[in-house]
Design an enzyme around this catalytic site. Structure first.
Site, PDB file in Angstrom:
ATOM      1  N   HIS A  93      -0.961  19.649  -1.164  1.00 37.82           N
ATOM      2  CA  HIS A  93      -1.291  19.016  -2.444  1.00 37.82           C
ATOM      3  C   HIS A  93      -2.790  19.069  -2.749  1.00 37.82           C
ATOM      4  CE1 HIS A  93      -2.023  15.306   0.067  1.00 37.82           C
ATOM      5  NE2 HIS A  93      -2.996  15.147  -0.819  1.00 37.82           N
ATOM      6  N   ASP A 127       4.075  19.473   3.559  1.00 37.82           N
ATOM      7  CA  ASP A 127       2.863  19.342   2.739  1.00 37.82           C
ATOM      8  C   ASP A 127       1.670  19.980   3.442  1.00 37.82           C
ATOM      9  OD1 ASP A 127       1.287  18.638   0.560  1.00 37.82           O
ATOM     10  OD2 ASP A 127       0.776  16.677   1.384  1.00 37.82           O
ATOM     11  N   SER A 203      -7.336  13.544   2.803  1.00 36.64           N
ATOM     12  CA  SER A 203      -6.105  14.327   2.916  1.00 36.64           C
ATOM     13  C   SER A 203      -6.388  15.697   3.513  1.00 36.64           C
ATOM     14  CB  SER A 203      -5.458  14.500   1.544  1.00 36.64           C
ATOM     15  OG  SER A 203      -4.922  13.294   1.079  1.00 36.64           O
TER      16      SER A 203
END
Length: 452
Positions: A93, A127, A203
């Site tokens: 993402h 992810d 992230s």
């Protein structure tokens, strides 16, 4: 080691406590020094589009007109170098739809250097994205497999570039394993939960143990405000190391598929179906042509264990099969009525075999025959089962059954003919609880109702 340190802190004299604290401090410092040069800042540029309705004028008249605008937006994240040739793991993402990716590394002296990179592979299920620095290195890197044995209570460090600041370390413990988290319509499974602070920009950065080994890749937080609230989540290294060789080689990621879905067996549901135990799950759907179907597994079977581990929910089974590859063999222990069975089968391929099974479509239904019944304010007619044709608003089944539901069994008694229609409902009592085996919108399910 942690237990010895704790005992030293509680029971030893001041000198021993000071020594224990010094050892713990050195462990933190050593982990940070080892990992720092391999952790990168990820800066991306994405192309966004927006459709805007604006007025246009034709011959003096104003008419609405749609116009498409393109613009660039910036994004931030972190990553970790996992191969000396300059391959970097981060979250998908972070870099998805990016038109430009820049990485910033920091050496042991804190000197930063910027690199261009490109995305070369991805695994949406975890992810994850694999980036390649536009240089062959060698680069400092961290071994992914060394820290795969994470345990609840382990001390950990989260590393990244939160909010675009310089490289930052935060500390905490592993709070839970095999956590689930819904994110933007998707549900991620088998996550590590930690209370080490993770914020926007973290992230894709690593979660480390005190040896400086990767135990996970930080991916999300759970928070009512959008900022860290004590619950961060990371994809475990044990899952990543299964797919990393395929990502590095550019091969597609393949995962095993069994072809069943389960329901947890509630106590009164087990009692009404005459089943002996609630420490299991009941097979709700068997996909036609799936490995489970070919192995003879039937709807209504109780699934007790998979490879020796108890199975009580659909999630339990998912956790056992998600990381396996097509062709891997698993062993299931089932109970069918009073008979216990052991089934060995090879998994199919998730995303390929399951689509083939879905395309097979529902099996043809038998023609409607005569047979009608009114029970508890619900009208039924036989049509390859007890078809719900009407429902009183005062019925105790209102809100449970729907018009068009096709009931195939009541408390385990099948509705296979018009003659079975009344027999199936004979003796059924909502006060004691009723279990309907039904089809709704083409999907099979069990519905348990108890109303006094």
């Amino acid at each position: 080691m942690k237990l010895l340190l704790l005992l030293a802190l509680l029971l030893s004299p001041a000198a021993a406590r000071a020594q224990a604290l010094a050892e713990l401090q050195r462990a933190y410092n050593s982990a940070a020094a080892k990992a720092g040069p391999a952790v990168v800042s990820v800066k991306v540029v994405k192309e966004e589009t927006e459709t805007v309705v604006e007025p246009d004028y034709y011959f003096g008249y104003m008419v609405p007109s749609e116009k498409l605008y393109r613009y660039h937006s910036a994004g931030l994240g972190s990553g970790v170098i996992v191969d000396k040739r300059g391959y970097v793991l981060t979250n998908l993402h972070v870099v998805e739809d990016a038109v430009k990716i820049r990485l910033v590394t920091q050496n042991a002296k804190g000197v930063e250097k910027e690199w261009m990179a490109s995305a070369v592979a991805a695994d949406p299920a975890l992810d994850l994205a694999l980036l390649k620095i536009d240089d062959d290195g060698p680069f400092p890197w961290l071994d992914l497999s060394a820290g795969a044995g994470a345990r609840v209570g382990d001390l950990v460090l989260a590393v990244g570039y939160p909010f675009g600041f310089k490289q930052t370390f935060t500390s905490g413990i592993i709070s839970a394993l095999n956590a689930s988290l819904p994110v933007e319509g998707r549900k991620y499974e088998k996550l590590i939960q930690t209370d080490a602070a993770i914020n926007h920009g973290n992230s894709g950065g690593p979660l480390l143990n005190l040896k400086g080994e990767i135990v996970g890749i930080n991916t999300a937080i759970a928070s009512p405000t959008g900022v860290f609230a004590g619950m961060g989540f990371a994809v475990p290294a044990s899952e990543i190391k299964r797919v990393l060789p395929d990502l590095l080689a550019g091969r597609p990621i393949k995962r095993g598929w069994l072809g069943v879905s389960l329901l947890h067996l509630e106590p009164y549901m087990a009692a009404r179906l005459g089943l002996p135990s609630t420490d299991s799950a009941i097979v709700n759907v068997v996909a036609p042509g799936s490995p489970a179907d070919r192995a003879g597994i039937r709807r209504g079977d109780l699934l007790l264990t998979c490879d020796g581990d108890p199975i009580e929910t659909n999630e339990d089974l998912f956790l056992k099969t998600f990381s396996r590859r097509p062709g891997d063999e698993i062993e299931l222990v089932l109970r069918r009525k009073a008979k216990k069975m052991t089934v060995r089968l090879k998994l199919g391929e998730r995303g390929v075999d399951d689509r083939k099974a879905a395309s097979a479509g529902p099996r043809a239904r038998a023609a409607r025959e005569q047979g009608e019944l009114q029970w508890e304010g619900v009208g039924f007619v036989y049509d390859d089962g007890a078809l719900v044709t009407g429902l009183s608003q005062k019925s105790r089944l209102a809100g449970y059954l729907r018009r068009g539901d096709r009931i195939r069994a009541v408390n385990g008694r099948a509705v296979d003919s018009p003659r079975d229609l009344k027999k199936a409902f004979a003796g059924a009592s909502l006060a004691e609880g009723v279990v309907f085996d039904l089809l709704r919108d083409g999907e099979a399910t069990y519905l348990s109702v108890q109303s006094r």
